[in-house]
Design a protein around this motif. Structure first.
Motif, mmCIF file in Angstrom:
data_model
loop_
_atom_site.group_PDB
_atom_site.id
_atom_site.type_symbol
_atom_site.label_atom_id
_atom_site.label_comp_id
_atom_site.label_asym_id
_atom_site.label_seq_id
_atom_site.Cartn_x
_atom_site.Cartn_y
_atom_site.Cartn_z
ATOM 1 N N PRO A 294 53.176 46.052 50.706
ATOM 2 C CA PRO A 294 51.953 46.647 50.153
ATOM 3 C C PRO A 294 52.276 47.882 49.310
ATOM 4 C CG PRO A 294 51.702 46.194 52.501
ATOM 5 C CD PRO A 294 53.138 45.944 52.168
ATOM 6 N N LEU A 295 51.508 48.100 48.269
ATOM 7 C CA LEU A 295 51.706 49.260 47.385
ATOM 8 C C LEU A 295 50.827 50.412 47.865
ATOM 9 C CD1 LEU A 295 51.773 46.933 44.354
ATOM 10 C CD2 LEU A 295 53.566 48.629 44.788
ATOM 11 N N PRO A 296 51.143 51.648 47.462
ATOM 12 C CA PRO A 296 50.427 52.791 48.048
ATOM 13 C C PRO A 296 48.978 52.996 47.560
ATOM 14 C CG PRO A 296 52.204 53.508 46.569
ATOM 15 C CD PRO A 296 52.314 52.035 46.668
ATOM 16 N N LYS A 297 48.460 52.115 46.731
ATOM 17 C CA LYS A 297 47.112 52.342 46.185
ATOM 18 C C LYS A 297 45.999 52.017 47.202
ATOM 19 C CE LYS A 297 44.846 51.169 41.811
ATOM 20 N NZ LYS A 297 45.301 50.732 40.471
ATOM 21 N N THR A 298 44.996 52.875 47.254
ATOM 22 C CA THR A 298 43.832 52.658 48.118
ATOM 23 C C THR A 298 42.570 52.757 47.278
ATOM 24 O OG1 THR A 298 44.978 53.594 50.013
ATOM 25 C CG2 THR A 298 42.596 53.510 50.143
ATOM 26 N N VAL A 299 41.646 51.829 47.490
ATOM 27 C CA VAL A 299 40.390 51.797 46.729
ATOM 28 C C VAL A 299 39.238 51.855 47.729
ATOM 29 C CG1 VAL A 299 38.969 50.364 45.214
ATOM 30 C CG2 VAL A 299 41.434 50.502 44.833
ATOM 31 N N THR A 300 38.301 52.773 47.494
ATOM 32 C CA THR A 300 37.153 52.915 48.391
ATOM 33 C C THR A 300 35.901 52.367 47.718
ATOM 34 O OG1 THR A 300 38.170 54.919 49.265
ATOM 35 C CG2 THR A 300 35.842 54.557 49.804
ATOM 36 N N LEU A 301 35.188 51.522 48.437
ATOM 37 C CA LEU A 301 33.914 50.987 47.921
ATOM 38 C C LEU A 301 32.783 51.455 48.817
ATOM 39 C CD1 LEU A 301 36.023 48.112 47.577
ATOM 40 C CD2 LEU A 301 34.189 47.945 45.913
ATOM 41 N N ARG A 302 31.627 51.706 48.184
ATOM 42 C CA ARG A 302 30.462 52.174 48.936
ATOM 43 C C ARG A 302 29.258 51.339 48.530
ATOM 44 N NH1 ARG A 302 29.610 58.099 47.649
ATOM 45 N NH2 ARG A 302 31.557 58.241 48.833
ATOM 46 N N ARG A 303 28.346 51.183 49.460
ATOM 47 C CA ARG A 303 27.097 50.496 49.148
ATOM 48 C C ARG A 303 26.290 51.399 48.229
ATOM 49 N NH1 ARG A 303 23.686 46.412 52.637
ATOM 50 N NH2 ARG A 303 22.292 45.985 50.932
ATOM 51 N N MET A 304 26.241 51.038 46.961
ATOM 52 C CA MET A 304 25.630 51.893 45.931
ATOM 53 C C MET A 304 25.405 51.013 44.693
ATOM 54 S SD MET A 304 27.360 55.397 44.583
ATOM 55 C CE MET A 304 28.166 54.741 43.138
ATOM 56 N N PRO A 305 24.150 50.736 44.349
ATOM 57 C CA PRO A 305 23.900 49.784 43.267
ATOM 58 C C PRO A 305 24.335 50.295 41.893
ATOM 59 C CG PRO A 305 21.872 50.371 44.442
ATOM 60 C CD PRO A 305 22.931 51.280 44.932
ATOM 61 N N TRP A 306 24.827 49.402 41.068
ATOM 62 C CA TRP A 306 25.135 49.714 39.671
ATOM 63 C C TRP A 306 24.898 48.461 38.838
ATOM 64 C CZ3 TRP A 306 29.634 47.582 37.078
ATOM 65 C CH2 TRP A 306 30.435 46.788 37.899
ATOM 66 N N GLN A 307 24.663 48.675 37.560
ATOM 67 C CA GLN A 307 24.379 47.537 36.690
ATOM 68 C C GLN A 307 25.620 47.176 35.884
ATOM 69 O OE1 GLN A 307 21.202 48.089 33.893
ATOM 70 N NE2 GLN A 307 20.996 45.890 33.538
ATOM 71 N N VAL A 308 25.975 45.906 35.906
ATOM 72 C CA VAL A 308 27.153 45.441 35.169
ATOM 73 C C VAL A 308 26.834 45.477 33.673
ATOM 74 C CG1 VAL A 308 28.733 43.494 34.826
ATOM 75 C CG2 VAL A 308 27.781 43.950 37.100
ATOM 76 N N PRO A 309 27.719 46.057 32.858
ATOM 77 C CA PRO A 309 27.475 46.089 31.406
ATOM 78 C C PRO A 309 27.352 44.679 30.821
ATOM 79 C CG PRO A 309 29.324 47.515 32.008
ATOM 80 C CD PRO A 309 28.956 46.748 33.243
ATOM 81 N N ASP A 310 26.644 44.591 29.690
ATOM 82 C CA ASP A 310 26.512 43.292 28.996
ATOM 83 C C ASP A 310 27.824 42.858 28.358
ATOM 84 O OD1 ASP A 310 23.860 42.939 29.606
ATOM 85 O OD2 ASP A 310 23.201 44.142 27.892
ATOM 86 N N ARG A 311 28.620 43.821 27.966
ATOM 87 C CA ARG A 311 29.881 43.499 27.281
ATOM 88 C C ARG A 311 30.968 44.492 27.674
ATOM 89 N NH1 ARG A 311 29.196 41.571 21.760
ATOM 90 N NH2 ARG A 311 27.315 40.317 21.795
ATOM 91 N N TYR A 312 32.187 44.010 27.669
ATOM 92 C CA TYR A 312 33.364 44.880 27.664
ATOM 93 C C TYR A 312 34.064 44.537 26.356
ATOM 94 C CZ TYR A 312 32.571 45.940 32.602
ATOM 95 O OH TYR A 312 32.030 46.376 33.802
#
Ligand code: DOR
Ligand code: ZN
Length: 333
Positions: A294-312
């Motif tokens: 495993p690599l040392p990266k940690t990602v935290t997710l929280r219950r919090m709404p957001w809108q996905v953009p129409d485009r990248y």
């Protein structure tokens, strides 16, 4: 509610080259510690020179994120000397049957003739990653390929064979029959069926190979993922195409999901009361199958709404314009 994921891994990813690489790669590099990078470029990745140049281009595109591209080689009839020389540079070799999907024209036309190369992979301890589809009727292509997986699992018992982006209940069942078979599954195949793509107005942004299947197939995939089946790994198969290649006659196959993978997986696992299994599905299982640290990266997710953009850039993402209940709120590496 929060969840911390350690060393999240995307075990099947398309990053492309040039401007598209620079647009899409940072989204994977932001949320994932590493990803298995597919070799179906034009021309495909078939030499050390091409592989090294591609790795460097990815490194430049993802800076300053901490992200490890796990490189793959496009399967051809390689010699033992070539494979030995490349072994330390790759996580596996990817087999595409000729013409089954995007940029697979140089793939394998005779699945029996390729077996001496598979024997070399077995001897050298190099995993074989497979796009397992026949040239039959589109809904049956994966099912028709399952006997090939069985044949190779039996003939090459020391070869790790990864059934990429499985979409059927039959493939899930096969996992339990052979200890040298593993599989990846995408986010979109856990969420959609053929109806979402073609049951109403046609949605080209959900058109991919293998095509999404029946509700009972999705249910089997979801059940195995939520149970964190030890040989089932997350692989997004995030595969960007510019909007004019998707909203077109002759729509290109591929779903661009990189920016929404972890938030939607958290939402999905939380919805089914399986959040405690997500770490295994997005990291631990892959580490065990491939023998990765495993690599040392940690990602935290929280219950919090957001809108996905129409485009990248010029790419329409999976879930464009929709609201996701979970968001990545912190990244440490
Ligand atoms: O939908 C897909 N898109 N399936 C693949 O196998 C390839 C991928 C791509 O490269 O666009
Ligand atoms: Zn793919």
């Amino acid at each position: 509610m929060e969840i911390r994921l350690h060393s999240p891994l995307d075990m099947h990813l398309h990053l492309r080259e040039g401007a598209m690489l620079r647009t899409v790669a940072p989204w994977s590099a932001r949320d994932f510690a590493a990803a298995v990078v597919m070799p179906n470029l034009v021309p495909p990745v078939t030499s050390l020179e091409r592989l090294t140049a591609y790795r460097e281009a990815i490194g430049a595109a993802v800076a300053p994120h901490h992200f490890t591209p796990l490189m793959t080689l496009f399967l051809q009839p390689y010699s033992e000397a070539t494979l030995s020389a490349l072994r330390s540079q790759i996580i596996g070799v990817k087999l595409y049957p000729e013409g089954v999907t995007t940029n697979s024209a140089g793939g394998v036309s005779d699945l029996t003739a390729v077996e001496p190369t598979l024997a070399l992979l077995e001897d050298l301890g190099i995993p074989l990653l497979v796009h397992g589809e026949s040239h039959g009727f589109v809904l049956d292509r994966e099912a028709e390929f399952l006997p090939i997986y069985e044949r190779w699992a039996q003939r090459f018992p020391r070869l790790t064979i990864v059934m990429e982006h499985i979409t059927t209940a039959g493939a899930v069942a096969l996992l339990d029959r052979y200890p040298n078979l593993a599989a990846t599954v995408t986010l979109h195949h856990l969420m959609i069926t053929l109806d979402d793509m073609a049951g109403g107005l046609l949605n080209p942004h959900l058109f991919c190979k293998p095509i999404a299947k029946r509700p009972e197939d999705r249910a089997a995939l979801l059940q195995a993922a939520l149970a964190a089946h030890p040989r089932l790994m997350f692989g997004s198969d995030s595969a960007p195409h510019p909007i004019e290649r998707k909203e077109a006659a002759g729509c290109a196959a591929g779903v661009f999901s990189a920016p929404v993978c972890l938030p939607l997986l958290a939402e999905l696992f939380a919805h089914h009361g399986a959040l405690d299994r997500l770490q295994a599905f997005v990291s631990d299982n892959a580490c065990a199958v491939y023998g990765l640290t495993p690599l040392p990266k940690t990602v935290t997710l929280r219950r919090m709404p957001w809108q996905v953009p129409d485009r990248y850039g010029e790419v329409v993402p999976f879930y464009a314009g929709k609201t996701v209940d979970w968001a990545v709120v912190a990244r440490d590496s």
